[in-house]
Design a protein around this motif. Structure first.
Motif, PDB file in Angstrom:
ATOM      1  N   THR B 113       1.067  -1.222   0.315  1.00 15.37           N
ATOM      2  CA  THR B 113      -0.063  -0.033   0.163  1.00 15.37           C
ATOM      3  C   THR B 113       0.790   1.028  -0.156  1.00 15.37           C
ATOM      4  OG1 THR B 113      -1.776   0.862   0.632  1.00 15.37           O
ATOM      5  CG2 THR B 113       0.167   0.018   1.755  1.00 15.37           C
ATOM      6  N   ASN B 114       0.156   1.976  -0.254  1.00 17.71           N
ATOM      7  CA  ASN B 114       1.118   3.193   0.192  1.00 17.71           C
ATOM      8  C   ASN B 114       1.944   4.130   1.286  1.00 17.71           C
ATOM      9  OD1 ASN B 114      -0.421   5.128   1.449  1.00 17.71           O
ATOM     10  ND2 ASN B 114      -2.322   5.476  -0.122  1.00 17.71           N
ATOM     11  N   ASP B 115       2.366   4.554   1.527  1.00 16.28           N
ATOM     12  CA  ASP B 115       3.079   4.628   3.130  1.00 16.28           C
ATOM     13  C   ASP B 115       2.786   5.204   3.577  1.00 16.28           C
ATOM     14  OD1 ASP B 115       4.405   5.746  -0.448  1.00 16.28           O
ATOM     15  OD2 ASP B 115       6.181   6.297   0.439  1.00 16.28           O
ATOM     16  N   ALA B 116       1.838   6.514   3.351  1.00 16.26           N
ATOM     17  CA  ALA B 116       0.869   6.380   4.480  1.00 16.26           C
ATOM     18  C   ALA B 116      -0.527   5.371   5.205  1.00 16.26           C
ATOM     19  CB  ALA B 116       0.014   7.427   3.960  1.00 16.26           C
ATOM     20  N   ASN B 117      -1.155   5.439   3.831  1.00 16.07           N
ATOM     21  CA  ASN B 117      -1.523   4.042   4.679  1.00 16.07           C
ATOM     22  C   ASN B 117      -0.934   2.340   5.525  1.00 16.07           C
ATOM     23  OD1 ASN B 117      -3.755   4.842   3.668  1.00 16.07           O
ATOM     24  ND2 ASN B 117      -3.791   3.410   1.086  1.00 16.07           N
ATOM     25  N   ALA B 118       0.598   2.659   5.422  1.00 16.56           N
ATOM     26  CA  ALA B 118       1.076   1.480   6.096  1.00 16.56           C
ATOM     27  C   ALA B 118       1.571   2.393   7.653  1.00 16.56           C
ATOM     28  CB  ALA B 118       2.806   1.230   4.846  1.00 16.56           C
ATOM     29  N   ALA B 119       1.587   3.570   7.153  1.00 16.07           N
ATOM     30  CA  ALA B 119       2.023   4.439   8.759  1.00 16.07           C
ATOM     31  C   ALA B 119       0.303   4.395   9.547  1.00 16.07           C
ATOM     32  CB  ALA B 119       2.204   6.159   8.506  1.00 16.07           C
ATOM     33  N   ALA B 120      -0.491   4.267   9.043  1.00 10.75           N
ATOM     34  CA  ALA B 120      -2.241   4.183   9.510  1.00 10.75           C
ATOM     35  C   ALA B 120      -1.805   2.869  10.117  1.00 10.75           C
ATOM     36  CB  ALA B 120      -3.127   4.341   8.707  1.00 10.75           C
ATOM     37  N   LEU B 121      -1.644   1.511   9.232  1.00  9.81           N
ATOM     38  CA  LEU B 121      -1.586   0.448  10.140  1.00  9.81           C
ATOM     39  C   LEU B 121      -0.816   0.129  11.135  1.00  9.81           C
ATOM     40  CD1 LEU B 121      -1.936  -1.769   5.923  1.00  9.81           C
ATOM     41  CD2 LEU B 121      -3.626  -1.031   7.900  1.00  9.81           C
ATOM     42  N   GLY B 122       0.232   0.431  10.815  1.00  5.28           N
ATOM     43  CA  GLY B 122       1.794   0.707  11.661  1.00  5.28           C
ATOM     44  C   GLY B 122       0.992   1.212  13.496  1.00  5.28           C
ATOM     45  N   GLU B 123       0.563   2.507  12.934  1.00  3.51           N
ATOM     46  CA  GLU B 123       0.163   3.126  14.491  1.00  3.51           C
ATOM     47  C   GLU B 123      -1.460   2.110  14.508  1.00  3.51           C
ATOM     48  OE1 GLU B 123       0.752   5.378  15.207  1.00  3.51           O
ATOM     49  OE2 GLU B 123       1.921   6.478  14.006  1.00  3.51           O
ATOM     50  N   MET B 124      -2.016   1.525  14.382  1.00  7.89           N
ATOM     51  CA  MET B 124      -2.706   0.253  15.003  1.00  7.89           C
ATOM     52  C   MET B 124      -2.529  -1.263  15.551  1.00  7.89           C
ATOM     53  SD  MET B 124      -6.603  -0.570  12.413  1.00  7.89           S
ATOM     54  CE  MET B 124      -6.152  -0.850  11.637  1.00  7.89           C
ATOM     55  N   ALA B 125      -1.465  -1.480  14.592  1.00  7.67           N
ATOM     56  CA  ALA B 125      -0.626  -3.414  14.954  1.00  7.67           C
ATOM     57  C   ALA B 125       0.170  -2.277  16.365  1.00  7.67           C
ATOM     58  CB  ALA B 125      -0.133  -3.568  14.047  1.00  7.67           C
ATOM     59  N   TYR B 126       0.844  -1.403  16.317  1.00  4.95           N
ATOM     60  CA  TYR B 126       1.851  -0.820  17.574  1.00  4.95           C
ATOM     61  C   TYR B 126       1.926   0.357  18.008  1.00  4.95           C
ATOM     62  CZ  TYR B 126       3.869  -4.630  14.044  1.00  4.95           C
ATOM     63  OH  TYR B 126       3.540  -5.960  13.638  1.00  4.95           O
ATOM     64  N   GLY B 127       1.261   1.222  17.604  1.00  3.07           N
ATOM     65  CA  GLY B 127       1.051   2.578  17.879  1.00  3.07           C
ATOM     66  C   GLY B 127       0.276   3.104  18.909  1.00  3.07           C
ATOM     67  N   ALA B 128      -0.391   4.483  18.721  1.00  2.00           N
ATOM     68  CA  ALA B 128      -1.597   5.248  19.750  1.00  2.00           C
ATOM     69  C   ALA B 128      -2.304   4.901  18.874  1.00  2.00           C
ATOM     70  CB  ALA B 128      -0.833   6.045  19.149  1.00  2.00           C
ATOM     71  N   ALA B 129      -2.968   4.011  17.543  1.00  5.23           N
ATOM     72  CA  ALA B 129      -3.660   3.499  17.317  1.00  5.23           C
ATOM     73  C   ALA B 129      -4.496   2.171  17.839  1.00  5.23           C
ATOM     74  CB  ALA B 129      -4.266   3.931  15.649  1.00  5.23           C
TER      75      ALA B 129
END
Lengths: 321, 321
Positions: B113-129
């Motif tokens: 996916t694009n960088d920003a979508n990857a960032a969103a998935l990262g936040e959901m899996a490991y971060g603030a989300a």
């Protein structure tokens, strides 16, 4: 169950209409009660529950009805509540857990959402959005409502209130005052009320210009007047729709940037203005769209019958449970 | 499988970094290859596939890796392709079915996916989300990217390109020219490049005002210069962040109207400007928000390490398969 049916309830600002709907989207029987002749949520639920139960038992549908779906102003799908609904006496200042109350009264599962979300579900179940997973329904009535479906799922947000696109503000400077207290909101331009407002503004700004709209003096101008005038080739009326279409087209280009829908479905009275609205809308949208979305999103006028769509949309919610 | 691992690939404009990630979000090993030293998709895939295979076999992880996730500029999640990526020689003019090619080369499932979508998935899996179902990640780098999650699901749109919020246009009149060819796009203001541009504009508009930024004459001003100056209480630098925060805050108020997220997570260099940016942002957002959303959406600065987040986000995509 041989023949499953759903109850669709369209709670309007004046009346609440109840319909029994089959899987194909045919409304078999209807009834209605007043929305506003009650002082409390309890008394409204008592009346609505009785009306639903009567409709089912009198027509021998007992056991065939799978559930109830309701389209409700300010309805919160997450919580099944109606809250701060300005025009509904019994829900003006309180949060009413309407879905749970109706469910208890009728013994049937009940889900509710706001009118525009119900319209989106209706389009997906029975209308132009059949088979689509990404689309937006824009309801152009007194205000502008929206129902957003992405990945086959209605976007309701963490609080159940997502998709108030009538309050996106395409006009940042000197925008019109909106009922929400802010200025420049889309619905102050792109709605039946917005078109009438534009007509009044145009008449004032261009006092020298001739238009049949100037002859309407004994009552307020309506969007229907503008439509009739446009059909009669009144130049100012046509320009009023162009102005409206341009603002809506610009806003739709932004909406596409958000959820990249395959289609945007226009619903409600103003959508029937046809090419007077659609041509400037599509032209401005094309001019304003980010290149990767160019030519990908179809603008469709809903083919659902206005009188039926609200009931169908609400009933679609019942099939979902 | 005892210990499942995922491969996260962050394809940047210069280098492609590969990481082996465990379920908790620890990056155990890394390697990297060039992104741009290849003339064709085939030769890039050959090199990347080899690097992934080497990383797995040399570290004896064969059989433990469940799949590959990639964050790719202009990556299309629906199709697994990269297309029209301006800065990548082998994907500038053609559509490269990268996910399928990598999958064939490595024998592992691959999603991108694009960088920003990857960032969103990262936040959901490991971060603030973590635990959130409705949030938006805004990446503030050279440009402004966005990943929108609604109902627990990444919004990708019918064509895989939803969520280009850097190209929403909060400034409708006399807006800045954007790389996309239009004017007024959010990222021309709210990005590292945008802040530098504002600095240049302010210096020109206010020739009489004193500021340490005026002393930078031998090279172009960067957003980091503005941040350093703001920390040293340079008044103009502080105003540049205020200007930026105001435009971003107005835009965020509109984004909330769309998907009603529980949180908006700011990610990337500019997010570290802290209260210089956040205070005016929150203030303007609060002033511009529709009342039903008031005080409901938290603005959070990502706590993920910038260097790791892209790999983690990409790896999150692998866990999803």
């Amino acid at each position: 169950m041989d023949k499953p049916y759903a109850i669709g309830v369209d709670m309007g600002g004046t009346n609440t209409v109840i319909g029994l709907v089959d899987r194909r989207g045919d409304i078999l029987i209807r009834s209605s009660i007043s929305t506003v002749d009650y002082n409390t949520g309890e008394s409204y639920v008592e009346a609505l529950g009785n009306a639903i139960n009567d409709l089912i038992t009198q027509n021998n549908f007992t056991g065939d009805v799978i559930g109830i779906g309701m389209g409700v102003p300010n309805g919160n799908m997450n919580d099944g509540t109606v809250e701060k609904a300005a025009n509904i006496p019994w829900a003006k200042t309180v949060v009413v857990p309407l879905a749970a109350m109706i469910s208890e009264k009728t013994g049937l599962p009940c889900k509710l959402t706001n009118d525009a979300n119900a319209a989106a579900l209706g389009e997906m179940a029975y209308g132009a959005a059949k088979g689509l997973k990404d689309f937006i329904v824009i309801t152009l009535g007194t205000g502008l409502g929206s129902g957003i479906v992405a990945g086959g799922q209605l976007i309701v947000g963490h609080d159940g209130f997502a998709g108030e696109l009538g309050h996106i503000r395409p006009v940042r400077y000197n925008g019109r005052l909106c009922g929400c207290g802010r200025t420049g909101c889309l619905e102050t331009y792109a709605s039946a009320t917005g078109v009438a407002r534009t007509a009044r503004e145009f008449l004032e700004i261009y006092p020298e210009r001739e238009t049949v709209l100037r002859d309407i003096t004994t009552r307020p101008i309506t969007s229907k007047d503008v439509f009739e005038a446009a059909k009669a080739e009144d130049k100012m009326a046509i320009e009023i729709f162009e102005f409206t279409g341009r603002i809506l087209g610009e806003a739709l280009a932004d909406f596409i940037t958000f959820s990249s829908p395959k289609a945007i479905i226009l619903f409600g009275g103003l959508a029937h203005a046809g090419n007077f609205l659609l041509e400037p809308l599509k032209k401005t949208m094309a001019k304003n769209i980010l290149s990767i979305y160019e030519g990908k999103t179809e603008i469709i006028v809903s083919q659902l019958n206005d009188a039926e769509a609200a009931i169908l949309g609400a009933s679609a919610l019942a099939w979902e449970q």
